[in-house]
Design a protein around this motif. Structure first.
Motif, PDB file in Angstrom:
ATOM      1  N   PHE A   1      -2.560  -0.140  -4.751  1.00 46.04           N
ATOM      2  CA  PHE A   1      -2.927   1.269  -4.559  1.00 46.04           C
ATOM      3  C   PHE A   1      -2.454   1.719  -3.189  1.00 46.04           C
ATOM      4  O   PHE A   1      -2.565   0.978  -2.210  1.00 46.04           O
ATOM      5  CB  PHE A   1      -4.448   1.363  -4.669  1.00 46.04           C
ATOM      6  N   ILE A   2      -1.952   2.966  -3.119  1.00 45.00           N
ATOM      7  CA  ILE A   2      -1.533   3.500  -1.835  1.00 45.00           C
ATOM      8  C   ILE A   2      -1.748   5.003  -1.833  1.00 45.00           C
ATOM      9  O   ILE A   2      -1.587   5.672  -2.852  1.00 45.00           O
ATOM     10  CB  ILE A   2      -0.047   3.172  -1.553  1.00 45.00           C
ATOM     11  N   CYS A   3      -2.154   5.543  -0.683  1.00 46.14           N
ATOM     12  CA  CYS A   3      -2.310   6.982  -0.537  1.00 46.14           C
ATOM     13  C   CYS A   3      -1.158   7.550   0.295  1.00 46.14           C
ATOM     14  O   CYS A   3      -0.592   6.841   1.127  1.00 46.14           O
ATOM     15  CB  CYS A   3      -3.636   7.324   0.128  1.00 46.14           C
ATOM     16  N   ILE A   4      -0.851   8.814   0.052  1.00 46.18           N
ATOM     17  CA  ILE A   4       0.193   9.489   0.804  1.00 46.18           C
ATOM     18  C   ILE A   4      -0.131   9.350   2.286  1.00 46.18           C
ATOM     19  O   ILE A   4      -1.245   9.585   2.706  1.00 46.18           O
ATOM     20  CB  ILE A   4       0.269  10.976   0.426  1.00 46.18           C
ATOM     21  N   GLY A   5       0.814   8.907   3.035  1.00 47.42           N
ATOM     22  CA  GLY A   5       0.581   8.653   4.448  1.00 47.42           C
ATOM     23  C   GLY A   5       0.273   7.201   4.700  1.00 47.42           C
ATOM     24  O   GLY A   5       0.243   6.756   5.851  1.00 47.42           O
TER      25      GLY A   5
ATOM     26  N   PHE B   1       1.257  16.650  -7.014  1.00 52.31           N
ATOM     27  CA  PHE B   1      -0.034  16.465  -7.639  1.00 52.31           C
ATOM     28  C   PHE B   1      -1.123  16.618  -6.596  1.00 52.31           C
ATOM     29  O   PHE B   1      -0.881  16.484  -5.409  1.00 52.31           O
ATOM     30  CB  PHE B   1      -0.135  15.119  -8.360  1.00 52.31           C
ATOM     31  N   GLY B   2      -2.329  16.932  -7.062  1.00 57.16           N
ATOM     32  CA  GLY B   2      -3.424  17.205  -6.148  1.00 57.16           C
ATOM     33  C   GLY B   2      -4.419  16.079  -6.092  1.00 57.16           C
ATOM     34  O   GLY B   2      -4.054  14.905  -6.130  1.00 57.16           O
ATOM     35  N   GLY B   3      -5.725  16.446  -6.042  1.00 56.09           N
ATOM     36  CA  GLY B   3      -6.749  15.428  -5.907  1.00 56.09           C
ATOM     37  C   GLY B   3      -6.492  14.621  -4.649  1.00 56.09           C
ATOM     38  O   GLY B   3      -5.949  15.124  -3.661  1.00 56.09           O
ATOM     39  N   ARG B   4      -6.918  13.386  -4.671  1.00 57.61           N
ATOM     40  CA  ARG B   4      -6.544  12.482  -3.590  1.00 57.61           C
ATOM     41  C   ARG B   4      -5.097  12.086  -3.849  1.00 57.61           C
ATOM     42  O   ARG B   4      -4.772  11.555  -4.900  1.00 57.61           O
ATOM     43  CB  ARG B   4      -7.433  11.247  -3.590  1.00 57.61           C
ATOM     44  N   LYS B   5      -4.233  12.385  -2.914  1.00 57.81           N
ATOM     45  CA  LYS B   5      -2.803  12.137  -3.127  1.00 57.81           C
ATOM     46  C   LYS B   5      -2.512  10.651  -3.020  1.00 57.81           C
ATOM     47  O   LYS B   5      -1.960  10.174  -2.018  1.00 57.81           O
ATOM     48  CB  LYS B   5      -1.992  12.967  -2.131  1.00 57.81           C
ATOM     49  N   CYS B   6      -2.877   9.953  -4.065  1.00 55.05           N
ATOM     50  CA  CYS B   6      -2.740   8.509  -4.084  1.00 55.05           C
ATOM     51  C   CYS B   6      -2.046   8.084  -5.374  1.00 55.05           C
ATOM     52  O   CYS B   6      -2.140   8.763  -6.400  1.00 55.05           O
ATOM     53  CB  CYS B   6      -4.113   7.836  -4.013  1.00 55.05           C
ATOM     54  N   MET B   7      -1.388   6.949  -5.311  1.00 49.61           N
ATOM     55  CA  MET B   7      -0.702   6.397  -6.468  1.00 49.61           C
ATOM     56  C   MET B   7      -1.088   4.930  -6.595  1.00 49.61           C
ATOM     57  O   MET B   7      -1.509   4.299  -5.617  1.00 49.61           O
ATOM     58  CB  MET B   7       0.813   6.542  -6.312  1.00 49.61           C
ATOM     59  N   ALA B   8      -0.948   4.411  -7.797  1.00 42.32           N
ATOM     60  CA  ALA B   8      -1.345   3.024  -8.029  1.00 42.32           C
ATOM     61  C   ALA B   8      -0.476   2.394  -9.099  1.00 42.32           C
ATOM     62  O   ALA B   8       0.134   3.086  -9.912  1.00 42.32           O
ATOM     63  CB  ALA B   8      -2.810   2.950  -8.449  1.00 42.32           C
TER      64      ALA B   8
ATOM     65  N   TYR C   1       2.353  -0.077 -15.183  1.00 45.96           N
ATOM     66  CA  TYR C   1       2.261   1.381 -15.256  1.00 45.96           C
ATOM     67  C   TYR C   1       2.026   1.969 -13.874  1.00 45.96           C
ATOM     68  O   TYR C   1       1.247   1.436 -13.077  1.00 45.96           O
ATOM     69  CB  TYR C   1       1.099   1.805 -16.154  1.00 45.96           C
ATOM     70  N   CYS C   2       2.647   3.096 -13.641  1.00 50.88           N
ATOM     71  CA  CYS C   2       2.427   3.885 -12.438  1.00 50.88           C
ATOM     72  C   CYS C   2       1.379   4.950 -12.750  1.00 50.88           C
ATOM     73  O   CYS C   2       1.414   5.555 -13.825  1.00 50.88           O
ATOM     74  CB  CYS C   2       3.755   4.524 -12.036  1.00 50.88           C
ATOM     75  N   ALA C   3       0.451   5.168 -11.833  1.00 51.29           N
ATOM     76  CA  ALA C   3      -0.583   6.188 -12.006  1.00 51.29           C
ATOM     77  C   ALA C   3      -0.644   7.038 -10.744  1.00 51.29           C
ATOM     78  O   ALA C   3      -0.367   6.552  -9.640  1.00 51.29           O
ATOM     79  CB  ALA C   3      -1.934   5.530 -12.263  1.00 51.29           C
ATOM     80  N   ALA C   4      -1.021   8.311 -10.919  1.00 49.75           N
ATOM     81  CA  ALA C   4      -1.093   9.214  -9.760  1.00 49.75           C
ATOM     82  C   ALA C   4      -2.230  10.209  -9.911  1.00 49.75           C
ATOM     83  O   ALA C   4      -2.716  10.472 -11.007  1.00 49.75           O
ATOM     84  CB  ALA C   4       0.226   9.967  -9.588  1.00 49.75           C
ATOM     85  N   GLU C   5      -2.601  10.774  -8.778  1.00 50.12           N
ATOM     86  CA  GLU C   5      -3.669  11.762  -8.632  1.00 50.12           C
ATOM     87  C   GLU C   5      -5.027  11.168  -8.954  1.00 50.12           C
ATOM     88  O   GLU C   5      -5.617  11.365 -10.023  1.00 50.12           O
ATOM     89  CB  GLU C   5      -3.443  13.002  -9.475  1.00 50.12           C
ATOM     90  N   LEU C   6      -5.554  10.453  -8.006  1.00 50.53           N
ATOM     91  CA  LEU C   6      -6.886   9.868  -8.117  1.00 50.53           C
ATOM     92  C   LEU C   6      -7.929  10.956  -7.891  1.00 50.53           C
ATOM     93  O   LEU C   6      -7.872  11.683  -6.902  1.00 50.53           O
ATOM     94  CB  LEU C   6      -7.063   8.762  -7.074  1.00 50.53           C
TER      95      LEU C   6
ATOM     96  N   ASN D   1       6.488  11.754  -3.071  1.00 50.46           N
ATOM     97  CA  ASN D   1       5.686  11.323  -4.224  1.00 50.46           C
ATOM     98  C   ASN D   1       6.341  10.169  -4.981  1.00 50.46           C
ATOM     99  O   ASN D   1       6.472  10.197  -6.211  1.00 50.46           O
ATOM    100  CB  ASN D   1       5.441  12.498  -5.174  1.00 50.46           C
ATOM    101  N   SER D   2       6.772   9.179  -4.243  1.00 49.58           N
ATOM    102  CA  SER D   2       7.322   7.979  -4.865  1.00 49.58           C
ATOM    103  C   SER D   2       6.735   6.752  -4.191  1.00 49.58           C
ATOM    104  O   SER D   2       6.214   6.825  -3.070  1.00 49.58           O
ATOM    105  CB  SER D   2       8.854   7.966  -4.756  1.00 49.58           C
ATOM    106  N   MET D   3       6.806   5.634  -4.873  1.00 47.16           N
ATOM    107  CA  MET D   3       6.315   4.402  -4.289  1.00 47.16           C
ATOM    108  C   MET D   3       7.093   3.220  -4.850  1.00 47.16           C
ATOM    109  O   MET D   3       7.756   3.322  -5.886  1.00 47.16           O
ATOM    110  CB  MET D   3       4.820   4.213  -4.564  1.00 47.16           C
ATOM    111  N   LEU D   4       6.999   2.124  -4.130  1.00 44.08           N
ATOM    112  CA  LEU D   4       7.648   0.885  -4.512  1.00 44.08           C
ATOM    113  C   LEU D   4       6.611  -0.225  -4.553  1.00 44.08           C
ATOM    114  O   LEU D   4       5.547  -0.114  -3.922  1.00 44.08           O
ATOM    115  CB  LEU D   4       8.728   0.509  -3.485  1.00 44.08           C
ATOM    116  N   MET D   5       6.921  -1.276  -5.272  1.00 47.14           N
ATOM    117  CA  MET D   5       6.107  -2.480  -5.209  1.00 47.14           C
ATOM    118  C   MET D   5       7.024  -3.688  -5.269  1.00 47.14           C
ATOM    119  O   MET D   5       7.678  -3.929  -6.284  1.00 47.14           O
ATOM    120  CB  MET D   5       5.071  -2.547  -6.322  1.00 47.14           C
ATOM    121  N   GLN D   6       7.087  -4.390  -4.149  1.00 42.08           N
ATOM    122  CA  GLN D   6       7.858  -5.620  -4.067  1.00 42.08           C
ATOM    123  C   GLN D   6       6.976  -6.754  -4.577  1.00 42.08           C
ATOM    124  O   GLN D   6       5.878  -6.960  -4.066  1.00 42.08           O
ATOM    125  CB  GLN D   6       8.279  -5.885  -2.616  1.00 42.08           C
TER     126      GLN D   6
END
Length: 125
Positions: free
Chosen positions: A50-54, A28-35, A95-100, A77-82
């Protein structure tokens, strides 16, 4: 088209822990971030973490600071939340969201292009 899939939800007693994961198929493009967002019955969907790639940017809602930890997953392009010390008020569909979008606020649900179907978290007292 990017598809997001969440997993890891479930039912746990107050004080317990769960780990949610989200994986995006495709790039995905935009700001490569997920939430992570959550929505309880009768309430608005709210941003949780919220977290951005890197990992250059990480933010948390005040209600979960010190209890939840977001991180990049091992897959692209994956993330975790403990989630630790869970409380009944944490019960919601997560819910997981991506491409801010550029210039968008991480807490704005309208600023994300892609959403997963959600995973239920229930915390009993």
């Amino acid at each position: 088209q990017v598809h997001l899939v969440e997993s890891g939800g479930g039912s746990v007693e107050a004080g317990g822990s769960l780990t949610l994961s989200c994986t995006a198929s495709g790039d995905f493009g935009g700001r490569k971030c997920m939430a992570w967002f959550r929505q309880a019955p009768g309430k608005e969907r709210e941003g949780v973490a919220f977290i951005c790639i890197g990992g250059s940017s990480i933010f948390y809602a005040d209600a979960v600071k010190g209890r939840f930890t977001i991180s990049r997953g091992s897959a692209k392009n994956s993330m975790l939340m403990q989630m630790n010390n869970l409380k009944p008020e944490d019960s919601a569909m997560y819910y997981c969201a991506a491409e801010l979008e550029y210039g968008g606020s991480w807490t704005s649900r309208r600023a994300y292009s892609f959403w997963g179907p959600g995973t239920q978290v229930t915390v009993t007292s």
